[in-house]
Every structure is written in C-alpha cells, then in structure tokens.
Design an enzyme around this catalytic site. Structure first.
Site, PDB file in Angstrom:
ATOM      1  N   ASN A 177      -4.340   3.103  -3.281  1.00  0.00           N
ATOM      2  CA  ASN A 177      -5.410   3.524  -2.378  1.00  0.00           C
ATOM      3  C   ASN A 177      -6.329   2.341  -2.103  1.00  0.00           C
ATOM      4  OD1 ASN A 177      -7.616   4.936  -1.107  1.00  0.00           O
ATOM      5  ND2 ASN A 177      -6.561   6.784  -1.831  1.00  0.00           N
ATOM      6  N   ALA A 206       0.836  -1.206   0.000  1.00  0.00           N
ATOM      7  CA  ALA A 206       0.000   0.000   0.000  1.00  0.00           C
ATOM      8  C   ALA A 206       0.871   1.256   0.000  1.00  0.00           C
ATOM      9  CB  ALA A 206      -0.925  -0.010   1.215  1.00  0.00           C
ATOM     10  N   HIS A 244      -3.020  16.600   0.726  1.00  0.00           N
ATOM     11  CA  HIS A 244      -2.628  15.703   1.822  1.00  0.00           C
ATOM     12  C   HIS A 244      -1.974  16.489   2.955  1.00  0.00           C
ATOM     13  CE1 HIS A 244      -3.232  12.518  -1.180  1.00  0.00           C
ATOM     14  NE2 HIS A 244      -3.379  11.711  -0.148  1.00  0.00           N
ATOM     15  N   LYS A 260       3.357  14.161   4.589  1.00  0.00           N
ATOM     16  CA  LYS A 260       3.505  13.235   3.448  1.00  0.00           C
ATOM     17  C   LYS A 260       4.808  13.522   2.698  1.00  0.00           C
ATOM     18  CE  LYS A 260       0.941  11.278  -0.474  1.00  0.00           C
ATOM     19  NZ  LYS A 260       1.306   9.896  -0.106  1.00  0.00           N
TER      20      LYS A 260
HETATM   21  N1  LIG Z   1      -2.682   2.594  -0.194  1.00  0.00           N
HETATM   22  C1  LIG Z   1      -3.329   3.338   0.698  1.00  0.00           C
HETATM   23  O1  LIG Z   1      -4.571   3.241   0.869  1.00  0.00           O
HETATM   24  C2  LIG Z   1      -2.559   4.302   1.530  1.00  0.00           C
HETATM   25  C3  LIG Z   1      -1.216   4.405   1.341  1.00  0.00           C
HETATM   26  N2  LIG Z   1      -0.463   5.191   2.169  1.00  0.00           N
HETATM   27  C4  LIG Z   1       0.962   5.157   1.952  1.00  0.00           C
HETATM   28  O2  LIG Z   1       1.548   4.368   2.982  1.00  0.00           O
HETATM   29  C5  LIG Z   1       2.892   4.808   3.225  1.00  0.00           C
HETATM   30  C6  LIG Z   1       3.084   5.041   4.722  1.00  0.00           C
HETATM   31  O3  LIG Z   1       2.289   6.126   5.129  1.00  0.00           O
HETATM   32  P1  LIG Z   1       2.293   6.616   6.654  1.00  0.00           P
HETATM   33  O4  LIG Z   1       1.900   5.481   7.545  1.00  0.00           O
HETATM   34  O5  LIG Z   1       1.512   7.855   6.671  1.00  0.00           O
HETATM   35  O6  LIG Z   1       3.846   6.936   6.854  1.00  0.00           O
HETATM   36  P2  LIG Z   1       4.751   6.852   8.175  1.00  0.00           P
HETATM   37  O7  LIG Z   1       6.011   7.560   7.874  1.00  0.00           O
HETATM   38  O8  LIG Z   1       3.947   7.282   9.359  1.00  0.00           O
HETATM   39  O9  LIG Z   1       5.029   5.282   8.336  1.00  0.00           O
HETATM   40  C7  LIG Z   1       6.018   4.581   7.632  1.00  0.00           C
HETATM   41  C8  LIG Z   1       6.559   3.507   8.554  1.00  0.00           C
HETATM   42  O10 LIG Z   1       7.472   2.692   7.821  1.00  0.00           O
HETATM   43  C9  LIG Z   1       8.618   2.507   8.641  1.00  0.00           C
HETATM   44  N3  LIG Z   1       9.811   2.119   7.921  1.00  0.00           N
HETATM   45  C10 LIG Z   1      10.794   2.912   7.385  1.00  0.00           C
HETATM   46  N4  LIG Z   1      11.771   2.163   6.863  1.00  0.00           N
HETATM   47  C11 LIG Z   1      11.423   0.863   7.087  1.00  0.00           C
HETATM   48  C12 LIG Z   1      12.049  -0.377   6.798  1.00  0.00           C
HETATM   49  N5  LIG Z   1      13.250  -0.431   6.194  1.00  0.00           N
HETATM   50  N6  LIG Z   1      11.433  -1.513   7.176  1.00  0.00           N
HETATM   51  C13 LIG Z   1      10.243  -1.485   7.820  1.00  0.00           C
HETATM   52  N7  LIG Z   1       9.600  -0.328   8.133  1.00  0.00           N
HETATM   53  C14 LIG Z   1      10.180   0.831   7.763  1.00  0.00           C
HETATM   54  C15 LIG Z   1       8.785   3.852   9.348  1.00  0.00           C
HETATM   55  O11 LIG Z   1       9.656   3.724  10.467  1.00  0.00           O
HETATM   56  P3  LIG Z   1      10.570   4.984  10.927  1.00  0.00           P
HETATM   57  O12 LIG Z   1       9.613   6.038  11.351  1.00  0.00           O
HETATM   58  O13 LIG Z   1      11.385   4.394  12.040  1.00  0.00           O
HETATM   59  O14 LIG Z   1      11.389   5.379   9.728  1.00  0.00           O
HETATM   60  C16 LIG Z   1       7.338   4.116   9.739  1.00  0.00           C
HETATM   61  O15 LIG Z   1       6.990   3.445  10.927  1.00  0.00           O
HETATM   62  C17 LIG Z   1       3.091   6.061   2.361  1.00  0.00           C
HETATM   63  O16 LIG Z   1       3.759   5.693   1.178  1.00  0.00           O
HETATM   64  C18 LIG Z   1       1.656   6.501   2.044  1.00  0.00           C
HETATM   65  O17 LIG Z   1       1.554   7.223   0.863  1.00  0.00           O
HETATM   66  C19 LIG Z   1      -1.018   5.903   3.177  1.00  0.00           C
HETATM   67  C20 LIG Z   1      -2.364   5.854   3.394  1.00  0.00           C
HETATM   68  C21 LIG Z   1      -3.264   5.052   2.580  1.00  0.00           C
HETATM   69  O1  LIG Z   2       0.170   9.428   2.524  1.00  0.00           O
HETATM   70  C1  LIG Z   2      -1.073   9.393   2.670  1.00  0.00           C
HETATM   71  O2  LIG Z   2      -1.630   9.833   3.677  1.00  0.00           O
HETATM   72  C2  LIG Z   2      -1.870   8.760   1.608  1.00  0.00           C
HETATM   73  N1  LIG Z   2      -1.227   8.222   0.611  1.00  0.00           N
HETATM   74  C3  LIG Z   2      -1.803   7.511  -0.479  1.00  0.00           C
HETATM   75  C4  LIG Z   2      -1.416   8.130  -1.793  1.00  0.00           C
HETATM   76  O3  LIG Z   2      -0.264   8.585  -1.932  1.00  0.00           O
HETATM   77  O4  LIG Z   2      -2.225   8.124  -2.715  1.00  0.00           O
HETATM   78  C5  LIG Z   2      -3.270   7.236  -0.309  1.00  0.00           C
HETATM   79  C6  LIG Z   2      -4.040   8.254   0.475  1.00  0.00           C
HETATM   80  O5  LIG Z   2      -4.347   9.327  -0.373  1.00  0.00           O
HETATM   81  C7  LIG Z   2      -3.338   8.710   1.731  1.00  0.00           C
END
Ligand SMILES: NC(=O)C1=CN([C@@H]2O[C@H](COP(=O)(O)OP(=O)(O)OC[C@H]3O[C@@H](n4cnc5c(N)ncnc54)[C@H](OP(=O)(O)O)[C@@H]3O)[C@@H](O)[C@H]2O)C=CC1
Ligand SMILES: O=C(O)C1=N[C@H](C(=O)O)C[C@H](O)C1
Length: 263
Positions: A123, A97, A155, A159
């Site tokens: 998404n 994701a 966003h 982000k």
């Molecule tokens: N497909 C969907 O529906 C959605 C997708 N997203 C996407 O999800 C991703 C994460 O978003 P978000 O949770 O907001 O971001 P965050 O930065 O809050 O979370 C990312 C996590 O990944 C960890 N991480 C970093 N490097 C590694 C590694 N080598 N191995 C394992 N874990 C690691 C980070 O740890 P640390 O902080 O220690 O670096 C952190 O805990 C983004 O790309 C976002 O765009 C978000 C929402 C919805």
């Molecule tokens: O980083 C986010 O928050 C989100 N990332 C995804 C994206 O890059 O499309 C999905 C959602 O919009 C939230």
C-alpha cells in the site's frame, strides 16, 4: 535536479492509467515507458490516448527501454517477477505495488534487492502507512494482555486477490506485536471458542470500494478499532510516484514506504 525517467508496468490497468496521468503531470518525473503484456490489445497505441489525456508520445509496449531510472509496477504477480529480472539485468530501480504473491514468489522477489533498489509495498498511501505504524504500536501495548485481534478489509468486486496485500501486511504486524501464533481466514461451522493466540482476517468484495482496512482489538468490556477508508485511488498514486522518484539512483537494497514518507 534532473528529471527522473519512469516506466509504468501494467500501464493500461485501473492503477496504471492513473499513475501514467500523475507521472505525465509531474514536474520532476517524466513518463518514459508504458509497459503491458505482449498480448495487450493496446500495444502500439499512445498511452495518453488510452488514459484520456490525448497524445503524450509514448506507445504502449511489451519491451522495456534500457534508459529508465525507475519502474512502477501495478500488474499481476507473475509479470512483476519477470519485470524484476529485467530491471536487475538493466540496473533499474523498481517499485512493486502489485499484491497477491505466494510466500515463495515473494521470497524470490526480495532477492532482487541484492541487485537493484527495490521496494515492495502492498500500500503506497501515506495514511495507510500511518495505520500500519499505529497497529504496530497498539499491538505491542496489548501483548500479553487479554486482547483478541481481527482484521477486516473491503475492496471492489474486480479485485482478484484476497485477503488484500495490505491486510496481510497488517496481519504480520499485529502477529509480531502481540506474539500471536495462529491465523484464520474467515470462520464457518462449529468453530469452538476463539483460541487466545489467534488472528482472524476477513475479506469483503462489494461494488467500487477502493480499499478499507480495520484492525479490531477487543477485550471483555471494550473495543478499539483502527480504521482507514479510501475514497479515491489518488493516495496510492501519489505515494507510488514519490516512491519511484525516491528509489531512482539509490544503492541496491530493500526500501519501504516509511523511508519515502520520512517516518
Ligand atoms: N500498493 C498499492 O498501493 C496498491 C496496489 N494495488 C495492486 O495493484 C495491482 C493492480 O491493480 P489494478 O490496477 O486494480 O488491476 P488491473 O487488473 O486493472 O491492472 C493490471 C494491469 O496489469 C496488466 N498486465 C497483466 N499481465 C501483464 C504482463 N504480463 N505484463 C505487463 N502488464 C500486465 C493488465 O493487462 P490485461 O488487462 O491486458 O491483462 C492490466 O492492465 C493489484 O495487485 C492490486 O492489488 C492496487 C492499488 C493500490
Ligand atoms: O486492489 C486494490 O484495489 C488494492 N490493492 C492493494 C491491496 O491488496 O492491499 C492496496 C489497496 O488496498 C487497493
């Protein structure tokens, strides 16, 4: 039905913590691993404590157990690629994701579908996937007619990738539907008149916005906007958990949210 053993990769992040809570609460899915990088300050801590759920008996780890049925990944692109390799070695289904992949890395990622059930979904929300379908249908109707198309996404300030993965997916959909051949990210200076075969993509970063996407179709005299506004991350979370349960036990191949959602 047997319980699906799920690992969450990026478990301590904004999305990861919410996915951990949802998996933990789900009757048909069990939280079997909480994965983070080997540098994480949370290594060894109970993930339930990290997420405010109390002790759930699963420690944050950089080591992936061998007996997982599926992994949900919300992390960073380079970590997702390394995870895909581990999943392929162990035959574990994977939902990626995470967004922000380069074209080359995305191509590399998709090769793992030859070895495992793989879904790469920018998404996971049901409603955003409906938006994608509406955008595809609308773009096809406007193909060859006098319409301009632009995509706007908003966003939160934290982000790290732009435009969003969802905006890029919408851009592909609209370009394919309308037959557009040129993409521009923002505009500045003396740009000249808008080329007719162009798609504009625009990214805003403000406050705590959890995600909004608008597809604008305009001709002279009228405009149609398809708008999705997220107000909570819950829709991404529930879609991701449903996707992991769907992927577990499937044959290797590429799957999409439309398969999970049934349209
Ligand atoms: N497909 C969907 O529906 C959605 C997708 N997203 C996407 O999800 C991703 C994460 O978003 P978000 O949770 O907001 O971001 P965050 O930065 O809050 O979370 C990312 C996590 O990944 C960890 N991480 C970093 N490097 C590694 C590694 N080598 N191995 C394992 N874990 C690691 C980070 O740890 P640390 O902080 O220690 O670096 C952190 O805990 C983004 O790309 C976002 O765009 C978000 C929402 C919805
Ligand atoms: O980083 C986010 O928050 C989100 N990332 C995804 C994206 O890059 O499309 C999905 C959602 O919009 C939230």
């Amino acid at each position: 039905m047997s319980v699906v053993r799920v690992g969450v990769h990026g478990a301590c992040g904004r999305m990861g913590r919410r996915v951990v809570a949802a998996v933990h609460a789900h009757p048909d899915v069990a939280l079997a691993a909480a994965l983070e990088s080997s540098h994480s300050k949370e290594l060894g801590n109970d993930i339930g404590e990290v997420c405010g759920l109390g002790d759930v008996g699963v420690q944050v780890s950089a080591e992936m157990p061998k007996d997982l049925d599926a992994v949900i990944d919300f992390s960073v692109p380079e970590a997702s690629l390394a995870l895909a390799e581990r999943c392929a070695e162990q035959g574990t289904a994977l939902l990626v994701a995470t967004t922000g992949f380069s074209a080359e890395d995305r191509e590399r990622l998709m090769t793992y579908a030859e070895r495992i059930p793989l879904m790469v979904a920018a998404n996971c929300s049901l409603v955003v996937n409906v938006l994608m379908k509406l955008a595809a249908d609308t773009a096809k109707i406007f193909r060859g007619r006098d319409f301009d198309a632009e995509i706007i996404e908003r966003h939160h300030r934290y982000k790290v990738d732009a435009p969003s993965g969802t905006a890029l997916k919408l851009a592909e959909i609209v370009e394919e539907g309308m037959g557009l051949t040129e993409r521009v990210y923002g505009r500045e200076g003396i740009t000249g008149e808008r080329p007719r075969n162009q798609l504009g993509v625009h990214a805003l970063r403000t406050g705590d916005n959890v995600g909004e996407h608008t597809v604008v179709f305009s001709t002279l005299g009228e405009t149609l906007e398809l708008v999705h506004k997220g107000s909570s991350r819950d829709s991404y979370v529930s879609g991701a958990v449903a996707a992991a349960a769907y992927l577990a036990g499937k044959a290797p191949g590429e799957y999409g949210m439309a398969d999970v959602l049934g349209f």
